[in-house]
Each structure stands twice: as C-alpha cells, then as structure tokens.
Design a protein around this motif. Structure first.
Motif, mmCIF file in Angstrom:
data_model
loop_
_atom_site.group_PDB
_atom_site.id
_atom_site.type_symbol
_atom_site.label_atom_id
_atom_site.label_comp_id
_atom_site.label_asym_id
_atom_site.label_seq_id
_atom_site.Cartn_x
_atom_site.Cartn_y
_atom_site.Cartn_z
ATOM 1 N N CYS A 1 7.057 0.270 -4.182
ATOM 2 C CA CYS A 1 7.168 1.716 -4.044
ATOM 3 C C CYS A 1 7.317 2.365 -5.417
ATOM 4 N N ARG B 1 8.320 5.266 -5.981
ATOM 5 C CA ARG B 1 9.537 6.076 -5.996
ATOM 6 C C ARG B 1 10.758 5.242 -6.375
ATOM 7 N N CYS C 1 7.254 7.146 -0.462
ATOM 8 C CA CYS C 1 6.090 7.546 -1.257
ATOM 9 C C CYS C 1 4.855 7.864 -0.423
ATOM 10 N N HIS D 1 5.937 -4.125 -0.191
ATOM 11 C CA HIS D 1 5.446 -2.848 -0.704
ATOM 12 C C HIS D 1 6.127 -2.559 -2.033
ATOM 13 N N LEU E 1 2.442 0.695 4.105
ATOM 14 C CA LEU E 1 3.307 -0.478 4.008
ATOM 15 C C LEU E 1 2.528 -1.712 4.445
ATOM 16 N N CYS F 1 5.037 4.438 3.903
ATOM 17 C CA CYS F 1 6.361 4.287 3.315
ATOM 18 C C CYS F 1 7.086 5.628 3.431
ATOM 19 N N ARG G 1 11.745 -3.662 -5.401
ATOM 20 C CA ARG G 1 11.486 -3.935 -3.996
ATOM 21 C C ARG G 1 12.715 -4.636 -3.434
#
Length: 182
Positions: free
Chosen positions: A169, A171, A158, A167, A162, A155, A176
């Motif tokens: 994330c 961050r 982060c 994913h 993936l 990714c 998503r």
C-alpha cells in the motif's frame, strides 16, 4: 476491413474468463448462427457501461421523458449466462464509439480493432458494430458493471486492488503488516 455488423443481435454481452486479477475480458455478439468475440480491457468494459448509461440518460432528458428509454434495466432483458464457447477472439479492441440513432431509437456501438499508429500501409482495422434497443443497452450496462465490480476488492486506504498474496500500500509507505515490503 472486416465489419462484424449486428442489427440487432440476438445476444450482446460483456464477459470475463479467469480469476480476479488475471481475467480476460470480452464482448460477444450473436445473431443468425454467427458469433463474434472481441477482447478488451477491464477499464474499457467499465467505460462502455458508464457511457451507455450517460447516453441513455441524456436521450431521456432531451426528450422530456417521451423517448422509449427505460430509466433502469428491464428485468426480462437481463442476461446472466456465461460467454458462449468457443472463445475465438476476432481482434483486440482499441477504440470504441457510441451513438444514438434517433430515427430507429437504437444505440449504436462500434468497437474498432487496435492499430499500430506507425503502420500507414496496413489494412483497415476490423470493426464490431452493434445496434441495440435502449432496454438491451441498459441490461448490457448493468451486467457489465457487475462484471467489473466482481474483481479484486479495493484497498480501503489507497483504492488499489488487493491481491490474495498481499498488497503493498502506497499509503503505508511500502509497509505491509509491520514488514518492510521488498
């Protein structure tokens, strides 16, 4: 304690079976009609490749450039073939050790079977021991690093892998693509 000793192997490679995200990783050594396959984790393959390169760079540095250690993997030693069949796993690797045999100018790799720390009465763990030239070690490392890199892309935010299915994330705080992750 079975010791699978290859000095030198005809072939020593890291390989994987399966799709990225669900691959199983192996080391294989072959010589004189014998084939030994051991299972290990992707991170162990990556660590082994990295440490091999560091060890060889250090040997080259300490020798002042006089050691017969190639700076890069020799093209004629590249092995891009698949793992040999059948895949009969002898054991799962727990710990690994590397060394440099200065007298023979070879790298020594030992992969030891994972052991139950609470089992003091159990048998000694099995060991795969391989002694290879510096050129073969560079070629092994190059292949192993390509193998690890061929997995799922990271990714960009982060760095986690993936998945094709999506994913979550960290961050993006669990979001998503505008949806709240469950």
């Amino acid at each position: 304690m079975p010791v699978f000793d290859y000095d030198p192997p005809d072939r020593f490679v890291a390989g994987a079976l399966g799709q990225p995200g669900a691959r199983a990783f192996f080391l294989q050594a072959r010589a004189e009609g014998r084939l030994t396959t051991v299972a290990l984790e992707k991170l162990q393959v990556e660590a082994l490749a990295g440490r091999l390169d560091e060890l060889l760079d250090e040997v080259l540095r300490k020798s002042g450039g006089t050691a017969h250690v190639p700076a890069l993997a020799p093209a004629d030693l590249a092995d891009n073939g698949p793992l040999e069949q059948p895949i009969d796993e002898e054991f799962r690797v727990g710990t690994m050790a590397l060394g440099w045999d200065e007298e023979d100018a070879k790298v020594v790799i030992e992969a030891q079977e994972i052991v139950d720390e609470d089992d003091f009465e159990g048998p000694e763990p099995a060991v795969l021991r391989v002694r290879i030239t510096a050129g073969v070690a560079r070629a092994f490392s190059q292949r192993a690093l390509r193998l690890v890199a061929a997995g799922r892309p990271p990714c960009p935010l982060c760095g986690q892998p993936l998945d094709a299915a999506g994913h979550i994330c960290v961050r993006l705080n669990g979001y998503r693509g505008g949806e709240v992750a469950s």
